[in-house]
Enzyme design. Sequence first.
Site, PDB file in Angstrom:
ATOM      1  N   ILE A   1       0.835  -1.212   0.000  1.00 52.67           N
ATOM      2  CA  ILE A   1       0.000   0.000   0.000  1.00 52.67           C
ATOM      3  C   ILE A   1       0.868   1.260   0.000  1.00 52.67           C
ATOM      4  O   ILE A   1       0.611   2.206  -0.755  1.00 52.67           O
ATOM      5  CB  ILE A   1      -0.978  -0.014   1.199  1.00 52.67           C
ATOM      6  CG1 ILE A   1      -1.922  -1.219   1.080  1.00 52.67           C
ATOM      7  CG2 ILE A   1      -1.765   1.286   1.269  1.00 52.67           C
ATOM      8  CD1 ILE A   1      -2.760  -1.510   2.321  1.00 52.67           C
TER       9      ILE A   1
ATOM     10  N   PRO B   1       2.094  -2.414   9.388  1.00 49.12           N
ATOM     11  CA  PRO B   1       1.104  -3.178  10.159  1.00 49.12           C
ATOM     12  C   PRO B   1       1.162  -2.743  11.626  1.00 49.12           C
ATOM     13  O   PRO B   1       2.101  -2.046  12.025  1.00 49.12           O
ATOM     14  CB  PRO B   1       1.587  -4.623  10.017  1.00 49.12           C
ATOM     15  CG  PRO B   1       3.008  -4.548   9.601  1.00 49.12           C
ATOM     16  CD  PRO B   1       3.252  -3.210   8.984  1.00 49.12           C
TER      17      PRO B   1
ATOM     18  N   ARG C   1      -3.827   1.063  10.771  1.00 51.11           N
ATOM     19  CA  ARG C   1      -4.471   0.558  11.986  1.00 51.11           C
ATOM     20  C   ARG C   1      -4.490   1.675  13.023  1.00 51.11           C
ATOM     21  O   ARG C   1      -3.482   2.360  13.219  1.00 51.11           O
ATOM     22  CB  ARG C   1      -3.716  -0.644  12.575  1.00 51.11           C
ATOM     23  CG  ARG C   1      -3.929  -1.964  11.831  1.00 51.11           C
ATOM     24  CD  ARG C   1      -5.366  -2.504  11.958  1.00 51.11           C
ATOM     25  NE  ARG C   1      -5.566  -3.738  11.218  1.00 51.11           N
ATOM     26  CZ  ARG C   1      -5.960  -3.837   9.946  1.00 51.11           C
ATOM     27  NH1 ARG C   1      -6.214  -2.741   9.236  1.00 51.11           N
ATOM     28  NH2 ARG C   1      -6.121  -5.012   9.376  1.00 51.11           N
TER      29      ARG C   1
ATOM     30  N   ASP D   1      -8.964   6.260   8.614  1.00 56.76           N
ATOM     31  CA  ASP D   1      -9.891   5.194   8.197  1.00 56.76           C
ATOM     32  C   ASP D   1     -10.003   4.126   9.291  1.00 56.76           C
ATOM     33  O   ASP D   1     -10.858   3.250   9.197  1.00 56.76           O
ATOM     34  CB  ASP D   1      -9.412   4.558   6.886  1.00 56.76           C
ATOM     35  CG  ASP D   1     -10.449   3.599   6.301  1.00 56.76           C
ATOM     36  OD1 ASP D   1     -11.626   4.007   6.193  1.00 56.76           O
ATOM     37  OD2 ASP D   1     -10.100   2.455   5.977  1.00 56.76           O
TER      38      ASP D   1
ATOM     39  N   GLU E   1     -11.716   0.630  17.451  1.00 57.68           N
ATOM     40  CA  GLU E   1     -12.812   0.357  16.517  1.00 57.68           C
ATOM     41  C   GLU E   1     -13.454  -1.018  16.694  1.00 57.68           C
ATOM     42  O   GLU E   1     -14.580  -1.238  16.237  1.00 57.68           O
ATOM     43  CB  GLU E   1     -12.367   0.543  15.065  1.00 57.68           C
ATOM     44  CG  GLU E   1     -11.386  -0.494  14.579  1.00 57.68           C
ATOM     45  CD  GLU E   1     -10.882  -0.227  13.167  1.00 57.68           C
ATOM     46  OE1 GLU E   1     -11.300   0.743  12.535  1.00 57.68           O
ATOM     47  OE2 GLU E   1     -10.036  -1.017  12.717  1.00 57.68           O
TER      48      GLU E   1
ATOM     49  N   HIS F   1     -13.290   2.288   8.230  1.00 54.80           N
ATOM     50  CA  HIS F   1     -12.413   1.192   7.784  1.00 54.80           C
ATOM     51  C   HIS F   1     -12.898   0.645   6.431  1.00 54.80           C
ATOM     52  O   HIS F   1     -13.146  -0.552   6.278  1.00 54.80           O
ATOM     53  CB  HIS F   1     -12.364   0.074   8.842  1.00 54.80           C
ATOM     54  CG  HIS F   1     -11.106  -0.734   8.772  1.00 54.80           C
ATOM     55  ND1 HIS F   1     -10.431  -1.160   9.887  1.00 54.80           N
ATOM     56  CD2 HIS F   1     -10.401  -1.200   7.716  1.00 54.80           C
ATOM     57  CE1 HIS F   1      -9.363  -1.852   9.524  1.00 54.80           C
ATOM     58  NE2 HIS F   1      -9.318  -1.888   8.204  1.00 54.80           N
TER      59      HIS F   1
HETATM   60  P1  NAD Z   1       2.833  -4.888   3.574  1.00 57.31           P
HETATM   61  O1  NAD Z   1       3.217  -6.013   4.466  1.00 57.31           O
HETATM   62  O2  NAD Z   1       2.940  -5.045   2.106  1.00 57.31           O
HETATM   63  O3  NAD Z   1       3.722  -3.599   3.973  1.00 57.31           O
HETATM   64  C1  NAD Z   1       3.995  -3.226   5.303  1.00 57.31           C
HETATM   65  C2  NAD Z   1       5.353  -2.533   5.303  1.00 57.31           C
HETATM   66  O4  NAD Z   1       5.621  -2.054   6.621  1.00 57.31           O
HETATM   67  C3  NAD Z   1       6.504  -3.482   4.939  1.00 57.31           C
HETATM   68  O5  NAD Z   1       7.267  -2.910   3.894  1.00 57.31           O
HETATM   69  C4  NAD Z   1       7.316  -3.611   6.231  1.00 57.31           C
HETATM   70  O6  NAD Z   1       8.710  -3.754   5.990  1.00 57.31           O
HETATM   71  C5  NAD Z   1       7.002  -2.295   6.907  1.00 57.31           C
HETATM   72  N1  NAD Z   1       7.175  -2.326   8.355  1.00 57.31           N
HETATM   73  C6  NAD Z   1       6.739  -3.270   9.225  1.00 57.31           C
HETATM   74  N2  NAD Z   1       7.094  -2.929  10.479  1.00 57.31           N
HETATM   75  C7  NAD Z   1       7.760  -1.764  10.396  1.00 57.31           C
HETATM   76  C8  NAD Z   1       8.361  -0.918  11.360  1.00 57.31           C
HETATM   77  N3  NAD Z   1       8.356  -1.212  12.649  1.00 57.31           N
HETATM   78  N4  NAD Z   1       8.961   0.210  10.915  1.00 57.31           N
HETATM   79  C9  NAD Z   1       8.990   0.508   9.591  1.00 57.31           C
HETATM   80  N5  NAD Z   1       8.432  -0.258   8.640  1.00 57.31           N
HETATM   81  C10 NAD Z   1       7.819  -1.371   9.041  1.00 57.31           C
HETATM   82  O7  NAD Z   1       1.378  -4.473   3.998  1.00 57.31           O
HETATM   83  P2  NAD Z   1       0.333  -3.610   3.129  1.00 57.31           P
HETATM   84  O8  NAD Z   1      -0.458  -4.524   2.268  1.00 57.31           O
HETATM   85  O9  NAD Z   1       1.015  -2.458   2.519  1.00 57.31           O
HETATM   86  O10 NAD Z   1      -0.641  -3.128   4.306  1.00 57.31           O
HETATM   87  C11 NAD Z   1      -0.185  -2.240   5.308  1.00 57.31           C
HETATM   88  C12 NAD Z   1      -1.248  -2.152   6.399  1.00 57.31           C
HETATM   89  O11 NAD Z   1      -2.418  -1.526   5.871  1.00 57.31           O
HETATM   90  C13 NAD Z   1      -1.761  -3.505   6.898  1.00 57.31           C
HETATM   91  O12 NAD Z   1      -0.917  -4.033   7.874  1.00 57.31           O
HETATM   92  C14 NAD Z   1      -3.114  -3.150   7.454  1.00 57.31           C
HETATM   93  O13 NAD Z   1      -2.967  -2.775   8.804  1.00 57.31           O
HETATM   94  C15 NAD Z   1      -3.534  -1.926   6.658  1.00 57.31           C
HETATM   95  N6  NAD Z   1      -4.682  -2.170   5.772  1.00 57.31           N
HETATM   96  C16 NAD Z   1      -5.764  -1.341   5.867  1.00 57.31           C
HETATM   97  C17 NAD Z   1      -6.862  -1.530   5.049  1.00 57.31           C
HETATM   98  C18 NAD Z   1      -8.054  -0.591   5.109  1.00 57.31           C
HETATM   99  O14 NAD Z   1      -9.098  -0.896   4.509  1.00 57.31           O
HETATM  100  N7  NAD Z   1      -7.969   0.538   5.791  1.00 57.31           N
HETATM  101  C19 NAD Z   1      -6.881  -2.590   4.129  1.00 57.31           C
HETATM  102  C20 NAD Z   1      -5.749  -3.408   4.028  1.00 57.31           C
HETATM  103  C21 NAD Z   1      -4.655  -3.184   4.853  1.00 57.31           C
END
Ligand code: NAD
Length: 323
Positions: free
Chosen positions: A157, A207, A235, A259, A264, A295
């Site tokens: 994302i 995450p 989140r 969002d 929540e 969300h």
């Molecule tokens: P992803 O796993 O592809 O990317 C997460 C990134 O965060 C990774 O590149 C990882 O290296 C990095 N990361 C993890 N811990 C870290 C830290 N402590 N410091 C710095 N970087 C760190 O996940 P994604 O698909 O991009 O999703 C990201 C988040 O979006 C999900 O975990 C979820 O919480 C949220 N999400 C929200 C919705 C929504 O509808 N609002 C939908 C899907 C996902």
Amino acid sequence: MKIAAYSVVPAEKPYFKRWSKEHQVEVKLIAAPLSQATLDEAAGCVGVCVQQPSALGDAAFYRRFAQMGLKYIGVRSAGIDFVDLAACQKNGIKVTNVPAYSPRAIAEMGLTQALALLRRLGEYRAEMAQGKFSLNPRLISNEIYKLTVGLIGLGHIGGETARLYRALGARVIAYNRSHKIQYESVVEYTDFATVIAQSDIISLHTPLTPATNGMIGEEEFRKMKDSAILINMSRGGLVDTPALITALQHGQIAGAGLDTLANEAEFFRKDVPVDQLPADYQTLAAMPNVIITPHIAFYTATAVKNMVNIGLDNIYRQEIKKN
Ligand code: NAD
């Protein structure tokens, strides 16, 4: 072959029906989530296609699941923390998920909220409600290509978000715990402190983990530009909500697009009278420079279709390969 799909919402039904017809596989659509109480609905199926959050049950649930001849739990979203993976392994149950169903959907919602806050649409709406057509010096805006956008988390994302902002001409800086070479053409890698201090828009895409829980708190708000906009599509727990409220009330930042909220789970996917919602929700929702959505950043036709199709494909392919 027969698959039971749980937690099915109306928007998903056409996609389930189309997939079923195309694959000649019966898919039983069940509105209730999978649990001890609803497991019998899956009798005669090879596996279940579920959506989070579902409280599945204790060790007895997984034993009974396997005894019924069920072999697969196909989660049709990314998070699988609600599934007891050790219990699945013990009972020979295979678990799959859909790690990316449409990162673009979430990235676009983050961008939409950021632009709405940048151009102060909430505040102008309040002005319009009072018939104020004069130029308010407090509400002058900036243009996106003059700004620095800072991303924290550069995965699926975060990467899509970087591409969108770059396409609009913004400078994009990012902090991720590991270097993601595939985004080098669109971001400048930097550290957490630089993102906090230099960004006009700060967008969170990690995450929720022990390391990221509350990572944006009092100290971070103090170090942000007072014109900064915080976007959290990830989140709620990433942000210390009382500190966010204080920062907004004292003009330490200019606005927030949210969002997800930390608490929540109390009202997730429920319709609740506003005066019965938590006090922090009510305080934030009353601010014209805050946007809250329930969300739904993921909630596009593309994402819903991908969740259903990939969730079912994951079960189907394993079963076909086996036979
Ligand atoms: P992803 O796993 O592809 O990317 C997460 C990134 O965060 C990774 O590149 C990882 O290296 C990095 N990361 C993890 N811990 C870290 C830290 N402590 N410091 C710095 N970087 C760190 O996940 P994604 O698909 O991009 O999703 C990201 C988040 O979006 C999900 O975990 C979820 O919480 C949220 N999400 C929200 C919705 C929504 O509808 N609002 C939908 C899907 C996902």
